[in-house]
Scaffold this motif. Sequence first.
Motif, PDB file in Angstrom:
ATOM      1  N   ARG A 109       0.777  -1.302  -0.017  1.00 30.21           N
ATOM      2  CA  ARG A 109       0.017   0.133   0.221  1.00 30.21           C
ATOM      3  C   ARG A 109       0.876   1.178   0.078  1.00 30.21           C
ATOM      4  O   ARG A 109       0.549   2.212  -0.490  1.00 30.21           O
ATOM      5  CB  ARG A 109      -0.998   0.138   1.175  1.00 30.21           C
ATOM      6  N   SER A 110       1.864   1.114   0.910  1.00 33.41           N
ATOM      7  CA  SER A 110       2.675   2.507   1.043  1.00 33.41           C
ATOM      8  C   SER A 110       3.752   2.665  -0.136  1.00 33.41           C
ATOM      9  O   SER A 110       3.987   3.506  -0.682  1.00 33.41           O
ATOM     10  CB  SER A 110       3.502   2.300   2.301  1.00 33.41           C
ATOM     11  N   ALA A 111       4.346   1.615  -0.753  1.00 36.00           N
ATOM     12  CA  ALA A 111       5.318   1.823  -1.743  1.00 36.00           C
ATOM     13  C   ALA A 111       4.604   1.928  -3.179  1.00 36.00           C
ATOM     14  O   ALA A 111       4.992   2.340  -4.247  1.00 36.00           O
ATOM     15  CB  ALA A 111       6.136   0.235  -1.813  1.00 36.00           C
ATOM     16  N   LEU A 112       3.314   1.343  -3.341  1.00 37.30           N
ATOM     17  CA  LEU A 112       2.737   1.349  -4.662  1.00 37.30           C
ATOM     18  C   LEU A 112       1.243   1.920  -4.470  1.00 37.30           C
ATOM     19  O   LEU A 112       0.333   1.258  -4.739  1.00 37.30           O
ATOM     20  CB  LEU A 112       2.583   0.060  -5.452  1.00 37.30           C
ATOM     21  N   PRO A 113       1.223   3.132  -4.117  1.00 46.80           N
ATOM     22  CA  PRO A 113      -0.093   3.746  -3.887  1.00 46.80           C
ATOM     23  C   PRO A 113      -1.009   3.655  -4.832  1.00 46.80           C
ATOM     24  O   PRO A 113      -0.400   3.889  -6.375  1.00 46.80           O
ATOM     25  CB  PRO A 113       0.375   5.159  -3.485  1.00 46.80           C
ATOM     26  N   MET A 114      -2.143   3.787  -4.904  1.00 44.77           N
ATOM     27  CA  MET A 114      -3.248   3.565  -5.952  1.00 44.77           C
ATOM     28  C   MET A 114      -3.238   5.109  -6.600  1.00 44.77           C
ATOM     29  O   MET A 114      -3.032   6.131  -6.196  1.00 44.77           O
ATOM     30  CB  MET A 114      -4.584   3.655  -5.277  1.00 44.77           C
ATOM     31  N   ALA A 129       7.898  -4.678  -0.184  1.00 40.84           N
ATOM     32  CA  ALA A 129       6.900  -4.847  -1.191  1.00 40.84           C
ATOM     33  C   ALA A 129       6.828  -5.854  -1.942  1.00 40.84           C
ATOM     34  O   ALA A 129       5.647  -6.370  -2.210  1.00 40.84           O
ATOM     35  CB  ALA A 129       6.650  -3.212  -1.870  1.00 40.84           C
ATOM     36  N   GLN A 130       7.830  -6.209  -2.361  1.00 43.82           N
ATOM     37  CA  GLN A 130       7.871  -7.625  -3.246  1.00 43.82           C
ATOM     38  C   GLN A 130       7.334  -8.667  -2.429  1.00 43.82           C
ATOM     39  O   GLN A 130       6.797  -9.826  -3.196  1.00 43.82           O
ATOM     40  CB  GLN A 130       9.353  -8.004  -3.829  1.00 43.82           C
ATOM     41  N   ALA A 131       7.806  -8.982  -1.183  1.00 49.95           N
ATOM     42  CA  ALA A 131       7.188  -9.731  -0.328  1.00 49.95           C
ATOM     43  C   ALA A 131       5.581  -9.761  -0.367  1.00 49.95           C
ATOM     44  O   ALA A 131       4.897 -10.988  -0.699  1.00 49.95           O
ATOM     45  CB  ALA A 131       7.643 -10.145   1.077  1.00 49.95           C
ATOM     46  N   ASP A 132       5.024  -8.811  -0.317  1.00 52.66           N
ATOM     47  CA  ASP A 132       3.526  -8.628  -0.527  1.00 52.66           C
ATOM     48  C   ASP A 132       3.172  -8.983  -1.805  1.00 52.66           C
ATOM     49  O   ASP A 132       2.224  -9.743  -1.967  1.00 52.66           O
ATOM     50  CB  ASP A 132       3.271  -7.322  -0.040  1.00 52.66           C
ATOM     51  N   CYS A 168      -4.848  -4.936  -8.839  1.00 54.39           N
ATOM     52  CA  CYS A 168      -4.645  -4.868 -10.404  1.00 54.39           C
ATOM     53  C   CYS A 168      -4.540  -3.753 -10.947  1.00 54.39           C
ATOM     54  O   CYS A 168      -3.503  -3.682 -11.974  1.00 54.39           O
ATOM     55  CB  CYS A 168      -5.956  -5.523 -10.945  1.00 54.39           C
ATOM     56  N   SER A 169      -4.899  -2.645 -10.322  1.00 52.29           N
ATOM     57  CA  SER A 169      -4.846  -1.247 -10.802  1.00 52.29           C
ATOM     58  C   SER A 169      -3.275  -0.866 -10.541  1.00 52.29           C
ATOM     59  O   SER A 169      -2.673  -0.236 -11.399  1.00 52.29           O
ATOM     60  CB  SER A 169      -5.595  -0.251 -10.214  1.00 52.29           C
ATOM     61  N   ARG A 170      -2.963  -1.129  -9.437  1.00 50.11           N
ATOM     62  CA  ARG A 170      -1.563  -0.976  -8.840  1.00 50.11           C
ATOM     63  C   ARG A 170      -0.608  -1.613  -9.797  1.00 50.11           C
ATOM     64  O   ARG A 170       0.423  -0.982 -10.263  1.00 50.11           O
ATOM     65  CB  ARG A 170      -1.265  -1.387  -7.512  1.00 50.11           C
ATOM     66  N   PHE A 171      -0.802  -2.975 -10.192  1.00 44.97           N
ATOM     67  CA  PHE A 171       0.143  -3.620 -10.946  1.00 44.97           C
ATOM     68  C   PHE A 171       0.271  -3.003 -12.286  1.00 44.97           C
ATOM     69  O   PHE A 171       1.106  -3.395 -13.085  1.00 44.97           O
ATOM     70  CB  PHE A 171      -0.337  -4.927 -10.947  1.00 44.97           C
TER      71      PHE A 171
END
Length: 216
Positions: A109-114, A129-132, A168-171
């Motif tokens: 959530r923090s590293a890849l904000p919407m 974040a990669q672990a998530d 999906c949007s973040r990716f």
Amino acid sequence: MATLTISSKNYSSWSLRGWLLCKMAGLAFDEERVPVDDPDAKAELLLLSPSFLVPRLVLDDITVWDTLAIGSVLAEIFPEAGLLPADRAVRAHCLSISGEMHSGFANLRSALPMNIKARYPGFKVWAGAQADIDRILHIWRGSLTAHGGPFLMGARPCLADVMYAPVCSRFTTYDVPLDAKTAAYRDRIMALPAMQEWIAGAFDEPEELEELDVEF
């Protein structure tokens, strides 16, 4: 008539979830926007709020503001919408992975904000974040395999797909590398008519929150 209170369509993943649940339930509702300068809305978008005040659904004499609670209420009122699978074991799996999304993945959530409008090709994801991301992809692969796809719990989208829709949007925004199976799932969610409607609304949104990009 029901009313759903949301914040930014570009930035608020929780608003997206509540809105998708209402759309999937077939609920007719009015949208009410929290002003972008509202301190509670800003806190939610900046991940500073311990509880999310949006989305909030008012339906007759019911007021409900937590996303999972909204899903539970709508599943009870509109069982034909299939927000929760009818099979007990499948429903338990749905609730488990939905709850994991609801309460976890803070690093993601923090590293890849919407940010629906943005694109960051080749974005470098830090290890936490990669672990998530790895855990989410494990959930997706396992669910698609166990229930036969094309959605996480089988033939139709449900609560679990809604909970992972902002991912999906973040990716997409951050160009997260995916294998063929998970990429196809991401694209399937992004192509849903309701998701496309939300995305169009995000692109119509004025650039009033540009400062959020530098505050995460």
